[in-house]
Design a protein around this motif. Sequence first.
Motif, PDB file in Angstrom:
ATOM      1  N   PRO A  82     -15.672  17.938  11.616  1.00  0.00           N
ATOM      2  CA  PRO A  82     -16.011  19.481  11.559  1.00  0.00           C
ATOM      3  C   PRO A  82     -14.661  20.199  11.335  1.00  0.00           C
ATOM      4  O   PRO A  82     -13.435  19.859  11.676  1.00  0.00           O
ATOM      5  N   HIS A  83     -14.979  20.920  10.477  1.00  0.00           N
ATOM      6  CA  HIS A  83     -13.689  21.899   9.837  1.00  0.00           C
ATOM      7  C   HIS A  83     -14.260  23.332   9.351  1.00  0.00           C
ATOM      8  O   HIS A  83     -14.568  23.245   8.165  1.00  0.00           O
ATOM      9  N   SER A  84     -14.582  24.095  10.327  1.00  0.00           N
ATOM     10  CA  SER A  84     -15.255  25.234  10.038  1.00  0.00           C
ATOM     11  C   SER A  84     -14.918  26.406  10.943  1.00  0.00           C
ATOM     12  O   SER A  84     -13.822  26.320  11.682  1.00  0.00           O
TER      13      SER A  84
ATOM     14  N   ALA B 266     -11.556  29.161  14.177  1.00  0.00           N
ATOM     15  CA  ALA B 266     -11.216  28.122  12.934  1.00  0.00           C
ATOM     16  C   ALA B 266     -10.802  26.810  13.604  1.00  0.00           C
ATOM     17  O   ALA B 266      -9.797  26.837  14.585  1.00  0.00           O
ATOM     18  N   LEU B 267     -11.591  25.837  13.243  1.00  0.00           N
ATOM     19  CA  LEU B 267     -11.138  24.382  13.754  1.00  0.00           C
ATOM     20  C   LEU B 267     -10.752  23.676  12.659  1.00  0.00           C
ATOM     21  O   LEU B 267     -11.980  23.511  11.721  1.00  0.00           O
ATOM     22  N   ALA B 268      -9.698  22.568  12.598  1.00  0.00           N
ATOM     23  CA  ALA B 268      -9.325  21.994  11.698  1.00  0.00           C
ATOM     24  C   ALA B 268      -9.343  20.527  11.769  1.00  0.00           C
ATOM     25  O   ALA B 268      -8.252  20.266  12.162  1.00  0.00           O
ATOM     26  N   CYS B 269     -10.439  19.796  11.768  1.00  0.00           N
ATOM     27  CA  CYS B 269     -10.461  18.323  12.164  1.00  0.00           C
ATOM     28  C   CYS B 269     -10.497  17.680  10.818  1.00  0.00           C
ATOM     29  O   CYS B 269     -11.385  17.292  10.237  1.00  0.00           O
ATOM     30  N   SER B 270      -9.297  17.613  10.282  1.00  0.00           N
ATOM     31  CA  SER B 270      -9.230  16.676   8.868  1.00  0.00           C
ATOM     32  C   SER B 270      -8.968  15.292   8.754  1.00  0.00           C
ATOM     33  O   SER B 270      -9.054  14.818   7.514  1.00  0.00           O
ATOM     34  N   ASN B 271      -9.113  14.685   9.818  1.00  0.00           N
ATOM     35  CA  ASN B 271      -8.897  13.112   9.621  1.00  0.00           C
ATOM     36  C   ASN B 271      -9.444  12.580  10.794  1.00  0.00           C
ATOM     37  O   ASN B 271      -9.939  13.127  12.104  1.00  0.00           O
ATOM     38  N   ASP B 272      -9.470  11.230  10.948  1.00  0.00           N
ATOM     39  CA  ASP B 272     -10.294  10.641  12.048  1.00  0.00           C
ATOM     40  C   ASP B 272      -8.977  10.520  13.469  1.00  0.00           C
ATOM     41  O   ASP B 272      -9.780  10.771  14.518  1.00  0.00           O
ATOM     42  N   ARG B 273      -7.942  10.824  13.330  1.00  0.00           N
ATOM     43  CA  ARG B 273      -7.166  10.833  14.361  1.00  0.00           C
ATOM     44  C   ARG B 273      -7.317  12.082  14.939  1.00  0.00           C
ATOM     45  O   ARG B 273      -7.211  12.143  16.136  1.00  0.00           O
TER      46      ARG B 273
END
Length: 398
Positions: free
Chosen positions: A235-237, A248-255
């Motif tokens: 999720p990055h939206s 705004a949420l920035a989940c840019s990798n698995d960590r």
Amino acid sequence: MTAPLEGIRVLDIATFLAAPFCGTILADFGAEVIKIERPGTGDSLRCFGTPAPCGDSYVWLSEARHKRAATLDLRRQEGAALFRRLVAQSDVVLENFRPGTLERWGLGYADLARINPRLVMLSVSAYGQTGPYRDRPGFARVAHAFSGLAHLAGEPGRVPVVPGSTSLADYISGIYGAVGVLIALRHAERTGEGQHIDIGLYEPIFRLLDEIAPVHAATGFVRERMGADTVNVVPHSHYRSADGDWLALACSNDRMWQRLALAIERPELADDPRYATTPERLARREEVNALVSAWMGGLSTSEILARCEREEVPCAKLLTIEDIFADPQYDARANLLRVTDPRAGGLTLPAALPRMSRTPPRLPVAGAALGSSNGWLFEELLGLAKEEVEALRIQGII
């Protein structure tokens, strides 16, 4: 304290924003920027946007900060002759006329470099000085379209929208222009040779579009509008809280996904094979977005932000300008500066960037009145007699 660009003289003969914003950046750090405008009317930016009590627009007061204001008609032989005398005593010229215009007036880079071989000239035009479109007009909105950015802005299948600001290309071109000018000044310092910097208004925007060009070249993939989503991660939206705010949420990798699972208070999601890796989450984009939307939609904005901060998940409310004026981070960083201008009264202006530990930018002085530095420029700098200056004024040359 001596400003880092003190001693650099810049002649800004451009209009509106792109090349002039380069001058604003240089002026913030001590360059002497002389804004040269058409007699009588001045730069169109003076009347663009909301007018301040002094008659000039607020955007003029902000973006023409620190600049001396003079008038000179470069189209007339007498005006061009005076400009050449200024060039002989200057380091930089900023312009954004259509390609070929200054050359017709005998003021192109080749003409001016014969007067001052160390001269640095920045030219910003819609499509650059070369190519089949060089003669076409254009503004930032057109640059956003031609660069590919506007095509990506908006919801799938809907009308493409303005990507935040209609002036984005102007400001970014001005930043790239300032980088170019500083590089060219460094080169001139070492070699005694000036140079011509050429920027098409669309080019800085295109340069910032991450992997879109190399991926298309390699795979043929054509990115389309995705609304608030991002092509390579989820999720990055933007998601809505129970309060009705957008976040705004920035989940840019698995960590980061593992941290988000803790914030959601569903730690099992971190290792769930359906969601544990980026490829798996991308394959279930709608499902993942629905999961996050349901979580945020059941909590207040403050609770969402608190949980994300606790688990170190990047998240922020989408701020309005009213929110920004009340935000403690903006206040702590002094991102908004309150100044008093003799013409406009109290003003709040965006602070200059970047922050520098040893050579900080100057406190802003708002954009000056049309022709307010004519006496200084023509009498003190060029040494004309008052009678000569008055004659030039009567003739409409200044």
